[in-house]
Each structure stands twice: as C-alpha cells, then as structure tokens.
Design a protein around this motif. Structure first.
Motif: not given
Length: 142
Positions: A119-138, A109-117
């Motif tokens: 969305r309330g943070y411009g989808f950065v919480p969805l993209v950030l771990p992908i970028l983080g994993l790519l960086w860590l792999n590199k 009933p209330h949003d979290t940082v990760w709610s709706l992937f």
C-alpha cells in the motif's frame, strides 16, 4: 552451450526478455531494488531494535528485487529460471506479509515494502510480480 547463453544464429533461441516492455519491467524492478535497499538500510541503521522482523523483511525484499532486476536483464535459460524464482518469491512474500500485516498489525509495528500488499508504494509490489510472471510466461525460452 552451457544453457546460460543463447545462439544468435538460431532465431528460435532468441531471448527477448530484456527488450520492448521487458525493459520497462526491468527499470521498475531496478527502482524498487534501489528504494527497498535504501529503506532497509535506513531502517536497520536507525530503528532495528523497534521492529527487527519488519526490517529484516525489508532487506529480504531488497535482495529479491536486486536478483529479479539482474536476472531479468540477463539472457539465457539459467537466468530465466532465476527470474522465475525471484518473481515467484516476491509474489509469495507480498501475499504472506501483506496478509499478516493486515490481520495482525502488531506483528509489523513498522511497514515493509510488502506490508498491506504494498500500500505504501501504491500497490505496485502486488501488481509487479503478476506482470513479471505474465512477461516471463510470454518470453519463456524454447
């Protein structure tokens, strides 16, 4: 060596996760650590009874962002593993919470940082771990 340090005399062991674009990644994680902590603190202090699961998940996200920020900034193989675990936890969290909040909005009933992937943070919480994993792999330590 204990596995947590790098040997500066050995260029093959140079840990470069916290240089160049890695600094920007760490800065973004730090901003999310601060904002998620502030959001969770406010929600828990003022609205916890209305949506305890959502607010606990906000606090959990804050802890994940704090751990990711610190571990990405620290050199060494052990900190690399901590970073990998934190970023993977973040990715799983944003995917699971995002999917549940999309398909069962009553559960959140209330949003979290990760709610709706994130969305309330411009989808950065969805993209950030992908970028983080790519960086860590590199920047995987040898």
């Amino acid at each position: 060596m204990t596995g947590t340090e790098t040997n500066p005399a050995d260029p093959q062991q140079k840990d470069t996760r916290n240089t160049g674009p890695g600094r920007l990644l760490i800065a973004v994680y730090a901003v999310f650590a601060l904002s998620a902590t502030a959001r969770a603190g406010y929600q828990i202090a003022t609205k916890f009874a209305e949506a305890p699961l959502a607010h606990i998940l906000s606090a959990f996200a804050a802890v994940v962002y704090i751990v990711a920020t610190i571990s990405l900034a620290k050199p060494g193989r052990t900190w690399f593993k901590v970073s990998l675990a934190a970023v993977l936890t973040e990715l799983v969290g944003v995917l699971v919470v995002g999917a549940i909040s999309l398909f069962d909005p009553v559960a959140f009933p209330h949003d979290t940082v990760w709610s709706l992937f994130g969305r309330g943070y411009g989808f950065v919480p969805l993209v950030l771990p992908i970028l983080g994993l790519l960086w860590l792999n590199k920047r995987r330590p040898s």
